[in-house]
Write a protein that holds these residues in place. Structure first.
Motif, short mmCIF file in Angstrom:
data_model
loop_
_atom_site.label_atom_id
_atom_site.label_comp_id
_atom_site.label_asym_id
_atom_site.label_seq_id
_atom_site.Cartn_x
_atom_site.Cartn_y
_atom_site.Cartn_z
N GLU A 1 0.84 -1.19 0.00
CA GLU A 1 0.00 0.00 0.00
C GLU A 1 0.88 1.25 0.00
O GLU A 1 2.04 1.20 0.41
CB GLU A 1 -0.92 0.01 1.21
CG GLU A 1 -1.87 -1.19 1.20
CD GLU A 1 -2.81 -1.18 2.37
OE1 GLU A 1 -4.01 -0.93 2.13
OE2 GLU A 1 -2.37 -1.41 3.50
N VAL A 2 0.30 2.37 -0.43
CA VAL A 2 1.04 3.62 -0.51
C VAL A 2 0.68 4.51 0.67
O VAL A 2 -0.50 4.77 0.92
CB VAL A 2 0.73 4.35 -1.84
CG1 VAL A 2 1.39 5.72 -1.87
CG2 VAL A 2 1.19 3.51 -3.02
N TYR A 3 1.72 4.97 1.37
CA TYR A 3 1.56 5.90 2.49
C TYR A 3 2.21 7.22 2.10
O TYR A 3 3.34 7.26 1.64
CB TYR A 3 2.23 5.35 3.75
CG TYR A 3 1.49 4.17 4.34
CD1 TYR A 3 0.63 4.35 5.41
CD2 TYR A 3 1.65 2.90 3.81
CE1 TYR A 3 -0.06 3.27 5.94
CE2 TYR A 3 0.96 1.82 4.33
CZ TYR A 3 0.11 2.02 5.40
OH TYR A 3 -0.58 0.95 5.91
N VAL A 4 1.46 8.30 2.30
CA VAL A 4 1.96 9.65 2.05
C VAL A 4 2.23 10.29 3.40
O VAL A 4 1.32 10.43 4.23
CB VAL A 4 0.95 10.49 1.24
CG1 VAL A 4 1.46 11.91 1.05
CG2 VAL A 4 0.69 9.82 -0.12
N VAL A 5 3.49 10.65 3.62
CA VAL A 5 3.90 11.21 4.89
C VAL A 5 4.05 12.72 4.74
O VAL A 5 4.97 13.20 4.09
CB VAL A 5 5.23 10.57 5.36
CG1 VAL A 5 5.67 11.14 6.70
CG2 VAL A 5 5.10 9.05 5.42
N ALA A 6 3.10 13.45 5.32
CA ALA A 6 3.16 14.91 5.32
C ALA A 6 3.75 15.37 6.65
O ALA A 6 4.06 14.55 7.52
CB ALA A 6 1.76 15.49 5.11
N GLU A 7 3.89 16.66 6.79
CA GLU A 7 4.56 17.19 7.98
C GLU A 7 3.84 16.84 9.29
O GLU A 7 4.46 16.57 10.29
CB GLU A 7 4.69 18.69 7.85
CG GLU A 7 5.59 19.31 8.88
CD GLU A 7 5.90 20.75 8.57
OE1 GLU A 7 6.97 21.19 8.98
OE2 GLU A 7 5.09 21.42 7.91
N ARG A 8 2.50 16.79 9.26
CA ARG A 8 1.75 16.54 10.49
C ARG A 8 0.77 15.37 10.41
O ARG A 8 0.14 15.02 11.39
CB ARG A 8 0.95 17.79 10.88
CG ARG A 8 1.78 18.92 11.36
CD ARG A 8 2.15 18.69 12.79
NE ARG A 8 2.76 19.87 13.37
CZ ARG A 8 3.09 19.96 14.63
NH1 ARG A 8 2.85 18.97 15.43
NH2 ARG A 8 3.66 21.02 15.08
N ILE A 9 0.60 14.78 9.21
CA ILE A 9 -0.37 13.70 9.05
C ILE A 9 0.20 12.64 8.11
O ILE A 9 0.87 12.96 7.13
CB ILE A 9 -1.71 14.22 8.47
CG1 ILE A 9 -2.33 15.24 9.42
CG2 ILE A 9 -2.69 13.08 8.20
CD1 ILE A 9 -3.59 15.91 8.89
N ILE A 10 -0.10 11.38 8.40
CA ILE A 10 0.27 10.28 7.52
C ILE A 10 -1.02 9.75 6.90
O ILE A 10 -1.97 9.42 7.61
CB ILE A 10 1.03 9.18 8.28
CG1 ILE A 10 2.38 9.77 8.73
CG2 ILE A 10 1.28 7.97 7.39
CD1 ILE A 10 2.84 9.35 10.03
N TYR A 11 -1.04 9.71 5.58
CA TYR A 11 -2.20 9.27 4.82
C TYR A 11 -1.91 7.91 4.20
O TYR A 11 -0.76 7.58 3.90
CB TYR A 11 -2.51 10.25 3.69
CG TYR A 11 -2.84 11.64 4.14
CD1 TYR A 11 -4.15 12.03 4.38
CD2 TYR A 11 -1.83 12.59 4.31
CE1 TYR A 11 -4.45 13.32 4.79
CE2 TYR A 11 -2.12 13.88 4.71
CZ TYR A 11 -3.44 14.23 4.94
OH TYR A 11 -3.73 15.52 5.34
#
Length: 182
Positions: A122-132
């Motif tokens: 699966e693909v996880y997008v790691v932003a500065e304050r949230i992981i999607y």
């Protein structure tokens, strides 16, 4: 009496009787590469400050693959024939079909994308304050985790997803539970 002339610059050097050879230096513009991914045929790289994704078939000649419109392409991953790219500072996320180059742009996350990781298929997008996590059924980025501090980087190692934070703590995800490593 002999006469000689010299430029003011040659007087500053002890070898004033040697002639300097003029030269011309040409510099190619270069862009920093923030992340790269390989699909088995091509290498793709996220660059800045012009928000380009570039690609190469031979790792010597690079061409523009896609221009995002943001400043930096900070993260790239490939899964199942799709390239996922995350930008900064706007936090745009793109999903590009590598067979026909169709592009899906997700709503801006309003912060740098720090990483895009393929974990457990699966693909996880790691932003500065949230992981999607990318939801293949809905085509959306779903909230998966909210770290207590700003994220600085991410990496998949040994079957686990690790998130480092600006305060130097590390969070570990095993596919079931997020846990602070102490």
């Amino acid at each position: 009496m002999s006469s000689s002339s010299s430029s003011s610059s040659s007087e500053d050097y002890p070898f004033s009787d040697h002639k300097l050879i003029p030269f011309f230096a040409e510099r190619e513009e270069s862009s920093p590469i923030f992340d790269f991914a390989f699909d088995g045929k091509n290498v793709y790289a996220g660059t800045g400050p012009d928000g380009k994704i570039i690609f190469s078939k031979d790792r010597y000649v690079w061409d523009t693959f896609y221009i995002t419109g943001d400043i930096n392409v900070k993260a790239i991953a490939i899964l199942n024939g799709y390239l996922y790219a995350g930008t900064g500072p706007d936090g745009k996320v793109y999903r590009i079909n590598l067979s026909d180059n169709t592009v899906t742009e997700f709503s801006a996350l309003m912060s740098d994308v720090k990483g895009i990781e393929v974990f457990n298929g699966e693909v996880y997008v790691v932003a500065e304050r949230i992981i999607y996590k990318y939801n293949v059924l809905t085509g959306n980025l779903d909230l998966n985790y909210e770290p207590y501090a700003p994220v600085s980087s991410s990496k998949v190692l040994g079957g686990n997803l690790f998130i480092t934070m600006d305060n130097e703590n590390v969070i570990h995800y095993d596919g079931n539970e997020w846990e602070l490593l102490r």
